[in-house]
Design an enzyme around this catalytic site. Structure first.
Site, PDB file in Angstrom:
ATOM      1  N   SER A 198       0.838  -1.194   0.000  1.00 48.83           N
ATOM      2  CA  SER A 198       0.000   0.000   0.000  1.00 48.83           C
ATOM      3  C   SER A 198       0.878   1.251   0.000  1.00 48.83           C
ATOM      4  O   SER A 198       1.666   1.454  -0.919  1.00 48.83           O
ATOM      5  CB  SER A 198      -0.968  -0.044   1.189  1.00 48.83           C
ATOM      6  OG  SER A 198      -1.968   0.930   1.068  1.00 48.83           O
ATOM      7  N   GLU A 312      -9.119  -5.208  -4.065  1.00 44.52           N
ATOM      8  CA  GLU A 312      -8.530  -3.967  -3.558  1.00 44.52           C
ATOM      9  C   GLU A 312      -9.591  -2.892  -3.330  1.00 44.52           C
ATOM     10  O   GLU A 312      -9.360  -1.933  -2.586  1.00 44.52           O
ATOM     11  CB  GLU A 312      -7.483  -3.425  -4.544  1.00 44.52           C
ATOM     12  CG  GLU A 312      -6.326  -4.358  -4.835  1.00 44.52           C
ATOM     13  CD  GLU A 312      -5.290  -4.405  -3.730  1.00 44.52           C
ATOM     14  OE1 GLU A 312      -5.562  -3.868  -2.644  1.00 44.52           O
ATOM     15  OE2 GLU A 312      -4.210  -4.971  -3.963  1.00 44.52           O
ATOM     16  N   HIS A 403      -7.541  -5.712   0.379  1.00 44.34           N
ATOM     17  CA  HIS A 403      -6.321  -4.919   0.459  1.00 44.34           C
ATOM     18  C   HIS A 403      -5.574  -5.267   1.757  1.00 44.34           C
ATOM     19  O   HIS A 403      -6.119  -5.142   2.847  1.00 44.34           O
ATOM     20  CB  HIS A 403      -6.691  -3.434   0.440  1.00 44.34           C
ATOM     21  CG  HIS A 403      -5.534  -2.487   0.405  1.00 44.34           C
ATOM     22  ND1 HIS A 403      -4.754  -2.323  -0.716  1.00 44.34           N
ATOM     23  CD2 HIS A 403      -5.030  -1.649   1.342  1.00 44.34           C
ATOM     24  CE1 HIS A 403      -3.829  -1.410  -0.467  1.00 44.34           C
ATOM     25  NE2 HIS A 403      -3.974  -0.993   0.780  1.00 44.34           N
TER      26      HIS A 403
END
Length: 505
Positions: A198, A312, A403
């Site tokens: 990330s 995601e 995610h």
């Protein structure tokens, strides 16, 4: 030799005493730069003061100020104590006197540049180190302490040397510490892999574009980096002035006044007083936007592994991105593109279509862009797609891997996490984590600019435009690796065109 005597390690800054954990050495809370407090707030990290006595390296260092509840909920756990004095790193090593120096893996945690710490449970380096690598995790400045611009602060530098990306400089300082000291822990300073997820993955890409980071690492792993544009320095200055006004400072507030603001008052600030989960472009650390640098093929020449997850879209709310709005924007500005997407995806529910489109525009397109850029400069890239959900949690994640949910598989830390009994990890989940973490270690150990494949459960060829091979980690719910040719090729080509034109997230 693994005995009590070798718990004491001499570094360039002084002697450390660590711990033994199941025949591995662990060193916690090592300062890699001076505390960035007082007059050092919003300045580049300074050298740490040397110490004369043996320093205990048995407790985690404090984390940067942040929202604890949010980190517990979505960031990987409780980050511990908060302090503006937060520049600490941790090391796991299997041997401090190996016959040959060991590969080094330096982890940059995610959390949108606002939450997280290198000590969180999913990031424990024990299982990776047991495979023959030295693992380093670190804390760095978050939020406004990590990224900030204000005319009074910028005036402290020559025009060409202004610094706004303090978090990136912290990461660079940690890499410089590793270069100085990692041989004492059995590590190879000539084989350092920088990996992150990330905002940590964005950091890897940003450091691939920073002239100040060149030569400090030799390869990178990019997990779920997003396509949001960096904030231009002029815009960051405007936000900085708004932050000063929020705290009651005058238009022409001095740097001293800014540095006197209480450290614990910044983390609660939300948009529009925050910069969002991206760096600032236009300073000495990141002179040009990261995506622009990669599209021009001007990144550092290092091998990269890059990929994303199948759901995601689970994090897009945090980015302020509404999938339905993205789809409406495309339909309004380019009905041909909208029709093409309906055909490419074969999804007729606009809510689900918006979720898939936003996911791919924000995340899935980045591995392809990076792989194409790497190929253009003659550097290898390996592209992956993570699509595995633990067997007892598939009702919780109907759209795929959220995610960040690949991280416990990468670190092989499933056994250290404690889900509810009915959600416990199965033997198949754990075997899959063994396989995934082995690919990461293989990349760290073996990948070079001359590599054309990585060995594993199945061999993983380097990405080339004609074959366009992607390694799917997980396939149709099965814990297996499968090579896929031309994965999402049509839709991702379309998104690259849209990124170059008029559709913005």
């Amino acid at each position: 030799m693994k005995n009590e005597r070798r718990l004491r390690i001499m570094t360039a800054e002084g002697e450390l005493r660590g711990l033994i954990d199941d025949d591995l050495f662990v060193f916690k809370g090592i300062p890699y730069a001076a505390p960035p407090v007082g007059a050092l707030r919003w300045r580049p990290p300074q050298p740490v003061a040397h110490w004369q006595e043996v320093r205990e390296a048995t407790q985690w260092g404090d984390a940067s100020w942040q929202n604890r509840d949010y980190c517990v909920a979505v960031g990987g756990g409780d980050p511990g104590r908060f302090n503006e004095d937060c520049l600490y790193l941790n090391i796991w090593t299997p041997d401090v006197e190996p016959s040959r120096p060991l590969p080094v893996m330096v982890w940059l945690h995610g959390g949108g540049f606002t939450i997280g710490a290198g000590s969180l449970d999913p990031y424990r380096g024990k299982a990776l180190a047991a495979q023959g690598v030295v693992v380093v995790t670190l804390n760095y400045r978050l939020g406004h302490f990590g990224f900030f611009a204000h005319p009074a602060l910028d005036a402290e530098y020559p025009q060409e040397a202004v610094v706004n990306n303090f978090a990136l400089l912290d990461q660079i300082a940690a890499l410089q510490w590793v270069q100085r000291n990692i041989p004492a822990f059995g590590g190879d300073r000539q084989n350092i892999t920088l990996f992150g997820e990330s905002s940590g993955a964005r950091s890897v890409l940003s450091l691939c574009c920073s002239p100040l980071a060149e030569g400090l690492f030799h390869k990178g792993i990019v997990q779920s980096a997003y396509s949001l544009p960096d904030v231009p320095r002029r815009r960051a200055q405007q936000i900085g002035k708004q932050v000063a006004a929020h705290f009651g400072l005058p238009d022409h507030a001095s740097a001293e006044q800014l540095r006197q603001l209480p450290a614990d008052q910044f983390w609660p600030l939300q948009r529009p007083l925050g910069l969002g989960p991206v760096a600032i472009s236009g300073d000495a650390v990141l002179p040009k936007p990261m995506l622009e640098t990669f599209m021009a093929g001007k990144q550092h020449r290092v091998p990269l592994m890059v990929g994303s997850n199948s759901d995601e879209a689970s994090v897009l709310d945090y980015f302020g991105v509404d999938p339905a709005t993205v789809l409406q924007q495309i339909r309004r500005k380019n009905r041909l593109s909208y029709g093409l997407m309906k055909w490419l995806y074969d999804i007729h529910d606009d809510t689900l279509l918006g979720r898939a489109v936003a996911r791919d525009m924000a995340f899935t397109v980045i591995p392809l862009l990076v792989a194409q850029s790497q190929h253009s400069i003659g550097m290898p890239a390996w592209r992956y797609w993570f699509d595995y959900v633990s067997e007892n949690a598939r009702d919780l994640y109907p759209h795929g891997t959220w995610h960040g949910n690949e991280i416990p598989y990468v670190f092989n830390t499933l056994t250290s996490l404690k889900p509810l009994p009915e959600r416990d990890y199965t033997a198949a989940d754990k075997r899959f984590a063994d396989m995934v973490s082995t690919y990461w270690v293989t990349f760290a150990r073996d990948a070079s600019e001359f590599s054309y494949r990585l060995q594993g459960k199945i061999d993983w060829p380097v990405w080339r435009p004609r074959e366009d091979l992607t390694l799917a980690l997980g396939d149709q719910g099965k814990p297996q690796a499968v090579l896929k040719a031309r994965f999402m090729r049509g839709r991702l080509r379309l998104f690259r065109l849209l990124m170059r034109s008029h559709v913005k997230l």
